[in-house]
Design an enzyme around this catalytic site. Structure first.
Site, mmCIF file in Angstrom:
data_model
loop_
_atom_site.group_PDB
_atom_site.id
_atom_site.type_symbol
_atom_site.label_atom_id
_atom_site.label_comp_id
_atom_site.label_asym_id
_atom_site.label_seq_id
_atom_site.Cartn_x
_atom_site.Cartn_y
_atom_site.Cartn_z
ATOM 1 N N PRO A 1 0.803 -1.200 0.000
ATOM 2 C CA PRO A 1 0.000 0.000 0.000
ATOM 3 C C PRO A 1 0.840 1.255 0.000
ATOM 4 C CG PRO A 1 -0.260 -1.314 1.997
ATOM 5 C CD PRO A 1 1.000 -1.687 1.356
ATOM 6 N N GLU A 2 0.545 2.100 -0.935
ATOM 7 C CA GLU A 2 1.087 3.452 -0.918
ATOM 8 C C GLU A 2 -0.040 4.349 -0.417
ATOM 9 O OE1 GLU A 2 3.399 4.521 -4.371
ATOM 10 O OE2 GLU A 2 3.538 2.441 -4.972
#
Length: 272
Positions: A2-3
């Site tokens: 996840p960014e």
DNA sequence: ACTGGATCCTGACTGC
DNA sequence: TGCAGTCAGGATCCAG
């Protein structure tokens, strides 16, 4: 995994289920995450209390109640889901929070690079947060800011914008994508990018992140939102994982290099 | 002050 | 089928 867009997607999805619902129980099946989960401290901090807000700082999720803050990071493979109490836990569901309305939040993280910490002091002064750079979608993140911070840097511009002390939330996918939009070669020295081009880069980062949030983030392998659904920004990627495919702008083949042990994708004709 | 490399961990995939 | 090797949305820590 996840960014920033994936963490923000997660935050928006779980927030409504948590606010004002007392946590009745926490079950910690696997405390060996990036840092050991302090079971007693965490339990004491959250059980019997509702969370009053769920905020995000960079890629950290901050769950606040009247005792303090639970800080979570999803690492590379983490996700947070809301399920019913009848749903059986899956492999790698390490922690679950049970709520008074019967809903359950589960933290799933095969690689265990994520973390869940309890903080009862001033969160902003916490070691993990205090040195973080500005939020990329805030007005303090500007071309002028990046230009000023980069003057002494010989580092490649791609690893520079992935440094959370410079700016938070720009991970491996969006760094490649934003540099493509801005027409900047990822290996160019950060200190040798002009003010004008940093202006363009900042706009590209903001645009890429905003568009991805609208699509619910990017799912490459295993990211799912709080309802267990993937994100759809992958379809809009221009260069990431497009090795040898034709550039959407000039049709020359997309290159792949490794920088800081991470893959970088770019077009050698469009990016200088 | 700044930089690059090793490191934590599991799973999917490739090639022999 | 199996086994070894490679590769993954992160980011801390440490040596130089």
């Amino acid at each position: 995994m996840p960014e920033l867009p994936e963490v923000e997607t997660t935050r928006r999805g779980i927030m409504g289920h948590l606010i004002d619902q007392k946590v009745t129980k926490i079950n910690i099946h696997q405390p060996a995450l990036r840092w050991p989960v302090e079971v007693n401290k965490l339990t004491k901090g959250i059980v019997g209390q509702p969370f009053s807000s769920v905020n995000r700082r960079g890629k950290y999720l901050l769950f606040e109640n009247s005792n303090g803050t639970m800080l979570c990071h999803l690492g590379m493979s983490g996700s947070m889901r809301i399920v019913t109490n009848r749903e059986p836990p899956r492999k790698h569901d390490h922690i679950e929070w049970r709520l008074e309305n019967g809903a359950v939040m589960r933290f799933h993280d095969p690689r265990r690079f994520g973390c869940v910490l309890w903080i009862d002091t001033n969160v902003e002064q916490h070691k993990l947060l205090r040195d973080l750079g500005p939020e990329p979608l805030s007005s303090s993140f500007s071309g002028d800011y990046l230009y000023q911070r980069s003057r002494t840097r010989k580092q490649a511009v791609k690893t520079f914008i992935m440094d959370s002390k410079i700016v938070v939330g720009v991970g491996n996918i969006y760094a490649s994508e934003a540099l493509f939009l801005a027409g900047i070669h990822p290996a160019r020295q950060a200190g040798r990018v002009s003010r004008q081009r940093y202006e363009l880069l900042v706009q590209s980062i903001k645009l890429t992140l905003k568009k991805s949030i609208k699509s619910g983030g990017t799912t490459l392998r295993d990211f799912v939102n709080s309802s267990g659904e993937p994100g759809y920004f992958r379809q809009q990627l221009n260069v990431y994982e497009k090795y040898d495919q034709a550039c959407v702008r000039c049709h020359s083949p997309i290159k792949r290099i490794v920088q800081g042990q991470r893959a970088t994708y770019y077009c050698s004709r469009c990016q200088r």
